[in-house]
Motif scaffolding. Structure first.
Motif, short mmCIF file in Angstrom:
data_model
loop_
_atom_site.label_atom_id
_atom_site.label_comp_id
_atom_site.label_asym_id
_atom_site.label_seq_id
_atom_site.Cartn_x
_atom_site.Cartn_y
_atom_site.Cartn_z
N VAL A 87 0.82 -1.32 -0.04
CA VAL A 87 -0.03 0.10 0.05
C VAL A 87 0.93 1.23 -0.04
O VAL A 87 0.71 2.23 -0.82
CB VAL A 87 -0.91 -0.12 1.27
N ILE A 88 1.89 1.15 1.04
CA ILE A 88 2.80 2.39 0.92
C ILE A 88 3.33 2.76 -0.54
O ILE A 88 3.36 3.70 -1.03
CB ILE A 88 3.95 2.12 1.93
N GLU A 89 3.98 1.57 -1.01
CA GLU A 89 4.55 1.85 -2.39
C GLU A 89 3.69 2.34 -3.54
O GLU A 89 4.03 3.36 -3.99
CB GLU A 89 5.22 0.29 -2.56
N ARG A 90 2.51 2.00 -3.40
CA ARG A 90 1.35 2.32 -4.47
C ARG A 90 1.23 3.61 -4.06
O ARG A 90 1.27 4.57 -5.24
CB ARG A 90 0.24 1.47 -4.35
N LYS A 91 0.88 3.99 -2.94
CA LYS A 91 0.68 5.49 -2.67
C LYS A 91 1.90 6.43 -3.00
O LYS A 91 1.62 7.38 -3.51
CB LYS A 91 0.25 5.63 -0.88
N ALA A 92 2.84 5.93 -2.47
CA ALA A 92 4.18 6.93 -2.32
C ALA A 92 4.46 7.24 -3.93
O ALA A 92 4.65 8.15 -4.40
CB ALA A 92 5.26 6.38 -1.79
N GLU A 93 4.25 6.13 -4.58
CA GLU A 93 4.62 6.21 -5.96
C GLU A 93 3.78 7.26 -6.74
O GLU A 93 4.19 8.38 -7.31
CB GLU A 93 4.57 5.15 -6.88
N ASP A 94 2.35 6.99 -6.49
CA ASP A 94 1.36 7.88 -7.06
C ASP A 94 1.69 9.39 -6.47
O ASP A 94 1.46 10.21 -7.58
CB ASP A 94 0.05 7.57 -6.72
N LEU A 95 1.72 9.66 -5.25
CA LEU A 95 1.86 10.98 -5.01
C LEU A 95 3.17 11.52 -5.39
O LEU A 95 3.01 12.81 -5.55
CB LEU A 95 1.98 10.82 -3.32
N LEU A 96 4.34 11.06 -5.35
CA LEU A 96 5.64 11.47 -5.70
C LEU A 96 5.55 12.07 -7.23
O LEU A 96 6.05 13.00 -7.66
CB LEU A 96 6.84 10.55 -5.62
N GLN A 97 4.67 11.11 -8.04
CA GLN A 97 4.38 11.39 -9.48
C GLN A 97 3.67 12.60 -9.42
O GLN A 97 3.87 13.44 -10.48
CB GLN A 97 3.68 10.24 -10.26
N LEU A 98 2.79 12.59 -8.77
CA LEU A 98 1.68 13.89 -8.73
C LEU A 98 2.29 15.46 -8.38
O LEU A 98 2.14 16.38 -9.09
CB LEU A 98 0.46 13.69 -7.75
N VAL A 99 3.38 15.32 -7.56
CA VAL A 99 4.09 16.58 -7.34
C VAL A 99 5.32 16.58 -8.08
O VAL A 99 6.17 17.47 -7.92
CB VAL A 99 4.65 16.66 -5.83
N GLY A 100 5.33 15.90 -9.02
CA GLY A 100 6.78 15.98 -9.97
C GLY A 100 7.92 15.44 -9.57
O GLY A 100 8.90 16.07 -9.84
#
Lengths: 250, 257
Positions: B112-125
């Motif tokens: 869950v962490i990995e999925r969330k972290a990757e998505d969020l990091l991508q959203l902030v560029g």
């Protein structure tokens, strides 16, 4: 290496649980701390190794410690007296552990960002303190082992296997002494001045040491007449020597 | 009784004997954005640290999510997020490693962490810097990672201490929009900053403290009526008692010459 250390910790899971520690949280914190230790810049390694993203800085420090231990062990073959050899090697252990600690202490113990990161998280104080303690113990044990291992093997080779546990025990005691003295020194300095000053003082000590060694190597041999050097003997004077830690066994 | 944060007679003294907070009273309702402002050294960060359970020596009653912070700190911390002011993170780690570490502290699953972290990091560029160590990052990039680390466990209450520092204009707009959407999702946001026009725009209610006491508490409109001036900057200046800035500025120039 971190992986091995963690699976070693896993054996004590029940002990930690019994102490009221959330083991998985603790393991998580210790893992990250060990990972960071491996990536930190070490004064021991010098400037050449500080660039680049190495994951094995700590291993290199240990390697260097082992090499120095090997060089110091040469004394075991030059000096016939077991007592004197042991004393010299223990003196080296104390000095080297203390020097390593002094240069890394500020990052190891006085890391104040740690509180901002860990305290707002749902982890009990007890778990955080246990994680810090376990990390410190692992760090110290590995540091001491890397310094002591080669001299122990050499002494065991020279004097028989039975000597190894004795020397290890003495070295453990010497390490604790070094830790105690460094901590005392640190507390005193921090008590009377600031953290920044400590870092300045460390640099002054380092500059002083390098001056002493470079100048000393040139001047000292010229000061001592060769004939005297040939008949030079190190002797114990029980009164004075026994007062200093490396000679307590006398 | 529906306050999500309730502070009564909160006082706090530093070990040195200096009194930082002198009897603060404050009620925050669920779903509000509170702008918490005050001059340097007024006790903003100290209040936040007490609400987070980071400082335990204080007097008075503090309840967060209906629970007492003294006795239920661990439970409270699980549903509270915090973005600290100075980029306090482990810089030798990569963003992904750091977020994994933080997520595990909240008891989240690695996947869950990995999925969330990757998505969020991508959203902030930051998707291309996901596996680079943060010691080479700029202040704004660290701030983005910090923001994610404070929100990754989907908290009910979010404490933000100067969250926009170092961010570029686009990121500021993004963060403001995120805050607005978090509020419509029912989250409570406790926002502390020195940038007045941002506070003015996003806050439902503004609380001004000075020298350890609440000196103003109300919506921007209420404060405007009280102080008879048009911008939060002016209100702030009027209330915190420093109306000599103009002469100070000319003295400054004098001293330069």
């Amino acid at each position: 290496m971190t992986g091995y250390l963690l699976s070693f910790l896993d054996y004590f899971q029940r002990l930690f649980r019994w102490l009221g520690v959330d083991y998985f949280m603790m393991r998580n914190i210790v893992e990250v701390k060990l990972m960071m230790d491996n990536r930190r810049n070490y004064a021991t390694l010098g400037k050449n190794y500080q660039s680049g993203d190495s994951n094995n800085r700590l291993l290199m420090v240990y390697g260097l410690n082992a090499l120095l231990g090997g060089i110091m062990s040469i004394f075991a073959f030059i000096i016939p007296s077991v007592l004197l050899t042991t004393t010299i090697l223990l003196g080296y252990v104390i000095a080297w552990v203390a020097l390593n600690l002094i240069s890394d202490y500020s990052e190891l113990l006085l890391d104040s960002t740690d509180n901002t990161i860990l305290l707002p998280r749902p982890v009990s104080d007890r778990t955080i303190w246990m994680a810090r303690l376990v990390h410190l113990l692992l760090y110290l044990t590995l540091l001491a082992l890397s310094i002591v291992l080669v001299p122990t093997l050499v002494m065991a080779f020279k004097l028989g296997l039975g000597y190894a546990p004795v020397f290890l025990l003495l070295a453990l005691q010497a390490t604790l002494m070094a830790v105690f003295l460094t901590t005392l020194l640190y507390m005193l300095v921090v008590r009377f001045s600031s953290e920044e000053r400590v870092k300045d003082m460390i640099s002054y000590v380092q500059i002083g040491m390098s001056l002493l060694f470079t100048v000393g190597y040139q001047i000292l041999p010229r000061l001592i007449p060769y004939q005297e050097l040939a008949t030079f003997r190190i002797r114990f004077k029980p009164g004075i020597t026994s007062c200093q830690r490396p000679g307590w066994e006398v | 009784m529906n306050s999500i944060i309730s502070i009564q007679q909160l006082s706090n003294t530093y070990p040195g004997g200096q009194q930082v907070l002198k009897g603060i009273n404050l009620e925050v309702k669920a779903g509000e954005i509170i702008g918490y402002i005050g001059p340097n050294g007024a006790g903003k960060s100290t209040t936040i640290k007490i609400l987070l359970g980071m400082i335990s020596h204080f007097s008075g009653e503090v309840q967060v999510l209906g629970r007492n912070i003294r006795t239920d700190a661990l439970d409270i911390k699980r549903s509270v997020g915090y973005v600290p002011e100075n980029a306090a993170l482990y810089e030798v780690l990569t963003p992904l490693e750091y977020l994994t570490f933080i997520g595990r502290l909240y008891g989240m699953d690695d996947a869950v962490i990995e999925r969330k972290a990757e998505d969020l990091l991508q959203l902030v560029g930051l998707s291309s810097q996901m596996n680079q160590r943060m010691n080479t990052f700029s202040k704004g990039m660290k701030q983005k990672v910090l923001l994610i680390s404070g929100l990754i466990h989907n908290p009910e209450i979010i404490f933000l201490d100067e969250p926009l520092s170092g961010l570029d204009a686009n990121a500021v707009i993004l963060v403001k929009e995120i805050l607005a959407q978090l509020r419509s999702a029912g989250k409570t946001i406790f926002y502390s900053s020195h940038i007045m026009d941002v506070v003015e725009k996003i806050s439902d209610r503004i609380v001004i403290i000075n020298q350890g006491q609440v000196i103003a508490n109300g919506t921007f409109e209420e404060l405007k009526e009280q102080a008879h001036s048009g911008s939060l900057e002016r209100i702030f200046q009027g209330l915190t008692g420093d109306d000599t800035t103009q002469s100070k500025a000319s003295d400054f120039l004098q001293a330069l010459q």
